[in-house]
Write a protein that holds these residues in place. Structure first.
Motif, PDB file in Angstrom:
ATOM      1  N   TRP A 232      45.440 -87.078  42.653  1.00 14.54           N
ATOM      2  CA  TRP A 232      46.202 -86.089  41.858  1.00 14.54           C
ATOM      3  C   TRP A 232      45.745 -86.117  40.410  1.00 14.54           C
ATOM      4  O   TRP A 232      45.584 -87.199  39.825  1.00 14.54           O
ATOM      5  CB  TRP A 232      47.705 -86.419  41.863  1.00 14.54           C
ATOM      6  N   ILE A 233      45.572 -84.921  39.803  1.00 14.76           N
ATOM      7  CA  ILE A 233      45.457 -84.796  38.345  1.00 14.76           C
ATOM      8  C   ILE A 233      46.880 -84.519  37.857  1.00 14.76           C
ATOM      9  O   ILE A 233      47.561 -83.639  38.397  1.00 14.76           O
ATOM     10  CB  ILE A 233      44.575 -83.593  37.946  1.00 14.76           C
ATOM     11  N   THR A 252      41.389 -79.533  29.991  1.00 18.21           N
ATOM     12  CA  THR A 252      42.308 -79.456  31.136  1.00 18.21           C
ATOM     13  C   THR A 252      41.818 -78.422  32.154  1.00 18.21           C
ATOM     14  O   THR A 252      41.858 -78.643  33.369  1.00 18.21           O
ATOM     15  CB  THR A 252      43.728 -79.096  30.651  1.00 18.21           C
ATOM     16  N   LEU A 255      39.160 -79.667  34.382  1.00 17.12           N
ATOM     17  CA  LEU A 255      39.716 -80.562  35.412  1.00 17.12           C
ATOM     18  C   LEU A 255      40.307 -79.755  36.573  1.00 17.12           C
ATOM     19  O   LEU A 255      40.164 -80.120  37.738  1.00 17.12           O
ATOM     20  CB  LEU A 255      40.829 -81.441  34.822  1.00 17.12           C
ATOM     21  N   ALA A 256      40.987 -78.654  36.226  1.00 13.45           N
ATOM     22  CA  ALA A 256      41.635 -77.844  37.271  1.00 13.45           C
ATOM     23  C   ALA A 256      40.595 -77.191  38.179  1.00 13.45           C
ATOM     24  O   ALA A 256      40.761 -77.131  39.403  1.00 13.45           O
ATOM     25  CB  ALA A 256      42.532 -76.788  36.624  1.00 13.45           C
ATOM     26  N   ALA A 259      39.188 -79.910  40.302  1.00 18.27           N
ATOM     27  CA  ALA A 259      40.168 -80.355  41.301  1.00 18.27           C
ATOM     28  C   ALA A 259      40.147 -79.415  42.506  1.00 18.27           C
ATOM     29  O   ALA A 259      40.128 -79.858  43.660  1.00 18.27           O
ATOM     30  CB  ALA A 259      41.563 -80.410  40.673  1.00 18.27           C
ATOM     31  N   ARG A 260      40.109 -78.120  42.234  1.00 20.10           N
ATOM     32  CA  ARG A 260      40.104 -77.147  43.340  1.00 20.10           C
ATOM     33  C   ARG A 260      38.831 -77.307  44.181  1.00 20.10           C
ATOM     34  O   ARG A 260      38.860 -77.280  45.415  1.00 20.10           O
ATOM     35  CB  ARG A 260      40.225 -75.734  42.738  1.00 20.10           C
ATOM     36  N   LYS A 265      44.699 -82.509  44.083  1.00 19.69           N
ATOM     37  CA  LYS A 265      45.901 -81.759  43.690  1.00 19.69           C
ATOM     38  C   LYS A 265      46.062 -81.761  42.168  1.00 19.69           C
ATOM     39  O   LYS A 265      45.706 -82.749  41.507  1.00 19.69           O
ATOM     40  CB  LYS A 265      47.139 -82.397  44.325  1.00 19.69           C
ATOM     41  N   PHE A 266      46.658 -80.687  41.649  1.00 25.62           N
ATOM     42  CA  PHE A 266      46.780 -80.517  40.192  1.00 25.62           C
ATOM     43  C   PHE A 266      48.245 -80.266  39.814  1.00 25.62           C
ATOM     44  O   PHE A 266      48.827 -79.258  40.198  1.00 25.62           O
ATOM     45  CB  PHE A 266      45.904 -79.336  39.755  1.00 25.62           C
ATOM     46  N   THR A 313      44.596 -72.958  31.579  1.00 28.86           N
ATOM     47  CA  THR A 313      44.335 -73.076  33.009  1.00 28.86           C
ATOM     48  C   THR A 313      45.108 -71.969  33.726  1.00 28.86           C
ATOM     49  O   THR A 313      46.339 -71.885  33.593  1.00 28.86           O
ATOM     50  CB  THR A 313      44.808 -74.454  33.530  1.00 28.86           C
ATOM     51  N   VAL A 318      46.876 -74.127  39.599  1.00 27.55           N
ATOM     52  CA  VAL A 318      47.935 -75.149  39.464  1.00 27.55           C
ATOM     53  C   VAL A 318      48.670 -75.283  40.798  1.00 27.55           C
ATOM     54  O   VAL A 318      49.189 -74.296  41.317  1.00 27.55           O
ATOM     55  CB  VAL A 318      48.937 -74.743  38.353  1.00 27.55           C
ATOM     56  N   ASP A 319      48.710 -76.486  41.346  1.00 30.08           N
ATOM     57  CA  ASP A 319      49.444 -76.673  42.612  1.00 30.08           C
ATOM     58  C   ASP A 319      50.934 -76.729  42.382  1.00 30.08           C
ATOM     59  O   ASP A 319      51.715 -76.195  43.168  1.00 30.08           O
ATOM     60  CB  ASP A 319      48.972 -77.961  43.306  1.00 30.08           C
TER      61      ASP A 319
END
Ligand code: MRU
Length: 341
Positions: A232-233, A252, A255-256, A259-260, A265-266, A313, A318-319
């Motif tokens: 997780w982020i 940020t 990172l998103a 992550a995807r 997970k974000f 972002t 965003v999750d």
């Protein structure tokens, strides 16, 4: 009541003065700056003596108390007019964190109900803003940590901790809670170029609470995810717009995206004081640009610099957004509206 791993308070009101833990000097020195005048509070926010969206808002609220003190001493019948310049300067100290104008609006809302000396009413409101922020962090910490799997490995960016809030932290509140519950096996923190909030502040405050932390250069995050070393982020925010777009410390957004790409997970953790329903999307957010000296200290002479302090972002990356009023999975204009109403 204080929670486990909850020992840092960056903003303290004591003996009619505002005491700020000087974050420019951490981790080398723990010194408090003592302020008695609102223009000095504005300057302290600009200079990043105190930083992080909720902490900036809380500080500004106490700045209003100091402004009213000066204005009431000068002219008890006219204090509301006299403090206007101070209020406007406070509002403009930093542009991106919406908590600043949110806190000033809350303080302003008290004015109409005050007769006579305003100090005790304004102080009560500023104390309440501080207390509510800490309570929100406890709540978000619990709810956010509940979403994490056992043996979770997390990566955070910037400092969204006790130092950035009234206490306990937003993203670091989730990490504190998850660690205390035995769910987190590894905490990574980006060093967070160029001001090094991660290396200097996040590492310092986690170690104060005996939570082990591993720092990495911001550019190493991609390799960390590629090697499947993070689940997780978890980050905070300076402003979330009505469609769920998230402004936070520069880096940020990358990172998103990463992550995807890697199935990580974000999570964004932010109190509702960070949600700006007046802006429909993140492209309307004013992004602060800071001095190029933050970038150029070790650069070849003559080089120029671009130094945006924040990025945006998109909600689609965003999750989950955790707030004290509820959890938004795959945030959207509809779910934000329902939450804020
Ligand atoms: O420039 P800063 O240090 O004030 O930026 C702070 C951040 O970007 C934090 O991540 C954000 O304010 C969330 S703090 C709970």
């Amino acid at each position: 009541m204080k929670h486990q791993n909850d020992n840092i308070r960056p903003v303290i009101w004591q003996s009619n003065q505002l005491h700020l833990l000087d974050q420019r000097k951490l981790p080398d020195k723990e010194t408090m700056m003592v302020l008695e005048k609102a223009p000095d509070v504005t300057q302290a926010i600009k200079d990043m003596v105190v930083r992080g969206a909720p902490a900036i808002g809380i500080t500004a609220a106490y700045g209003v108390v100091l402004a009213a003190h000066t204005a009431y001493a000068a002219d008890p019948d006219n204090w509301q007019t006299l403090i206007e310049t101070d209020l406007q300067q406070l509002a403009q100290a930093r542009p991106t964190a919406v908590n600043l104008v949110w806190a000033l609006q809350r303080m302003r809302a008290c004015f109409a109900t005050i007769t006579g000396n305003p100090i005790s009413s304004l102080l009560k409101e500023a104390d309440l803003i501080l207390q509510e922020d800490i309570e929100a962090n406890y709540q978000m910490g619990e709810v956010g940590a509940a979403l994490l799997p056992q043996d979770c490995r997390v990566l955070t960016h910037c400092n969204a901790g006790a130092l950035a809030t009234g206490g306990y932290g937003t993203a670091l509140g989730v990490i504190r809670h998850g660690y205390a519950a035995g769910k987190i096996s590894q905490v990574y923190a980006d060093e967070t170029r160029p001001w090094l909030q991660g290396a200097r502040l996040t590492a310092w405050e986690l170690l104060q609470d005996n939570i082990p932390v591993t720092l990495l250069a911001d550019s190493a995050a991609a390799a960390l995810m590629q090697q499947k070393r993070v689940d997780w982020i978890i980050v905070g925010s300076d402003r979330i717009t009505a469609n769920g777009d998230v402004a936070n410390k520069i880096g940020t957004y990358s990172l998103a995206v990463l992550a995807r790409q890697h199935g990580v997970k974000f999570m964004v953790v932010a109190p509702t004081s960070t949600i700006d329903m007046n802006l429909d999307s993140g492209d309307k957010i004013v992004i602060e640009e800071r001095s190029n000296t933050e970038i150029l200290t070790k650069a070849a002479q003559g080089a120029k610099a671009w130094n945006p302090s924040f990025d945006v972002t998109p909600a689609a990356l965003v999750d989950v957004i955790i707030t004290e009023k509820g959890v938004l999975k795959q945030p959207s204009t509809k779910s934000l509206l329902a939450l804020m109403n």
